[in-house]
Design a protein around this motif. Structure first.
Motif, PDB file in Angstrom:
ATOM      1  N   ARG A 122     -83.847  16.663 -34.665  1.00  0.00           N
ATOM      2  CA  ARG A 122     -85.347  16.144 -34.056  1.00  0.00           C
ATOM      3  C   ARG A 122     -85.995  17.480 -33.292  1.00  0.00           C
ATOM      4  O   ARG A 122     -87.229  17.509 -33.425  1.00  0.00           O
ATOM      5  CB  ARG A 122     -85.138  15.088 -33.180  1.00  0.00           C
ATOM      6  CG  ARG A 122     -86.354  14.360 -32.714  1.00  0.00           C
ATOM      7  CD  ARG A 122     -86.475  13.358 -31.639  1.00  0.00           C
ATOM      8  NE  ARG A 122     -85.921  14.031 -30.300  1.00  0.00           N
ATOM      9  CZ  ARG A 122     -85.457  13.578 -29.025  1.00  0.00           C
ATOM     10  NH1 ARG A 122     -85.590  12.368 -29.042  1.00  0.00           N
ATOM     11  NH2 ARG A 122     -85.018  14.408 -28.114  1.00  0.00           N
ATOM     12  N   ASP A 180     -87.664  19.270 -36.036  1.00  0.00           N
ATOM     13  CA  ASP A 180     -88.567  18.746 -36.522  1.00  0.00           C
ATOM     14  C   ASP A 180     -88.884  17.367 -35.928  1.00  0.00           C
ATOM     15  O   ASP A 180     -88.705  16.261 -36.114  1.00  0.00           O
ATOM     16  CB  ASP A 180     -88.009  18.208 -38.135  1.00  0.00           C
ATOM     17  CG  ASP A 180     -89.326  17.865 -38.924  1.00  0.00           C
ATOM     18  OD1 ASP A 180     -90.481  17.901 -38.592  1.00  0.00           O
ATOM     19  OD2 ASP A 180     -89.009  17.263 -40.123  1.00  0.00           O
ATOM     20  N   SER A 181     -89.845  17.683 -34.724  1.00  0.00           N
ATOM     21  CA  SER A 181     -90.120  16.378 -33.954  1.00  0.00           C
ATOM     22  C   SER A 181     -90.989  15.348 -34.664  1.00  0.00           C
ATOM     23  O   SER A 181     -91.532  14.419 -33.964  1.00  0.00           O
ATOM     24  CB  SER A 181     -90.778  16.927 -32.550  1.00  0.00           C
ATOM     25  OG  SER A 181     -91.912  17.678 -32.693  1.00  0.00           O
ATOM     26  N   ASP A 199     -90.870  14.065 -37.556  1.00  0.00           N
ATOM     27  CA  ASP A 199     -89.811  13.265 -38.711  1.00  0.00           C
ATOM     28  C   ASP A 199     -89.744  11.912 -38.273  1.00  0.00           C
ATOM     29  O   ASP A 199     -88.785  11.600 -37.299  1.00  0.00           O
ATOM     30  CB  ASP A 199     -88.769  14.173 -39.282  1.00  0.00           C
ATOM     31  CG  ASP A 199     -88.062  13.334 -40.415  1.00  0.00           C
ATOM     32  OD1 ASP A 199     -88.281  12.064 -40.683  1.00  0.00           O
ATOM     33  OD2 ASP A 199     -87.119  14.003 -41.112  1.00  0.00           O
ATOM     34  N   THR A 246     -88.700   9.273 -39.562  1.00  0.00           N
ATOM     35  CA  THR A 246     -87.415   8.606 -40.307  1.00  0.00           C
ATOM     36  C   THR A 246     -86.046   9.069 -39.347  1.00  0.00           C
ATOM     37  O   THR A 246     -85.267   8.524 -38.830  1.00  0.00           O
ATOM     38  CB  THR A 246     -86.987   9.238 -41.589  1.00  0.00           C
ATOM     39  OG1 THR A 246     -88.117   8.878 -42.470  1.00  0.00           O
ATOM     40  CG2 THR A 246     -85.865   8.470 -42.156  1.00  0.00           C
ATOM     41  N   LEU A 247     -86.381  10.479 -38.874  1.00  0.00           N
ATOM     42  CA  LEU A 247     -85.228  11.164 -38.081  1.00  0.00           C
ATOM     43  C   LEU A 247     -85.297  10.431 -36.598  1.00  0.00           C
ATOM     44  O   LEU A 247     -84.378   9.861 -36.083  1.00  0.00           O
ATOM     45  CB  LEU A 247     -85.542  12.439 -37.984  1.00  0.00           C
ATOM     46  CG  LEU A 247     -84.421  13.463 -37.310  1.00  0.00           C
ATOM     47  CD1 LEU A 247     -83.149  13.157 -38.047  1.00  0.00           C
ATOM     48  CD2 LEU A 247     -84.813  14.703 -37.426  1.00  0.00           C
TER      49      LEU A 247
END
Length: 153
Positions: free
Chosen positions: A98, A101-102, A104, A106-107
């Motif tokens: 996360r 890639d903050s 996303d 789904t994440l």
């Protein structure tokens, strides 16, 4: 009935909990706690009352019950802590992902799901403590005149 029979049929599964699926985790824990749920029945059927004490070695029976109970408690504790460790690692990995890639979603959802599961697993340690204390209390009430467990250090 032999001394160990009542408890051997209540032996815990191999201690392998499904750490991925919380409902399966709880189901296996429930099975593993069968021994503790049935302790009163096991004590009533294996530890003699004073009038029948000559027919059964109550000291040996109580010792075997105690050893089985301690083994079950240790096995469950180890299994729960193993899942907590595993899930903590998953949460840490998801946090790292996360951070990279903050955006996303789904994440983020997966991270929240794993964090919730981790909290639920940690709460099972509290449940375990209550179950163990209750079992030991019942055991001590019935077996204290026959067998004194070693002091826990």
């Amino acid at each position: 009935m032999s001394e160990g029979t009542a408890w051997s049929t209540m032996a815990a599964p191999d201690g392998a909990l499904n750490c991925e699926d919380f409902s399966m985790f709880q189901e296996v824990l429930k099975l593993m706690r069968t021994m503790d749920d049935r302790i009163v029945h096991a004590l009533n059927t294996t530890v003699p009352t004073v009038s029948f004490s000559g027919k059964v070695d109550a000291t040996q029976t109580c010792k075997q019950l105690y050893d089985s109970m301690m083994e079950a408690h240790l096995s469950r504790n180890k299994a729960i802590k193993g899942c907590i460790t595993h899930t903590s690692e998953v949460v840490a990995q998801l946090r790292e992902a996360r951070a990279k890639d903050s955006a996303d979603m789904t994440l983020i959802k997966q991270l929240r799901k794993e964090q919730t599961k981790l909290k639920l697993m940690q709460s099972e340690l509290n449940v375990e403590e209550v179950v163990n204390d209750r079992s030991l209390k019942v055991f001590n009430e019935r077996c204290r005149i026959h067998f004194m467990p070693p002091k826990v250090k």
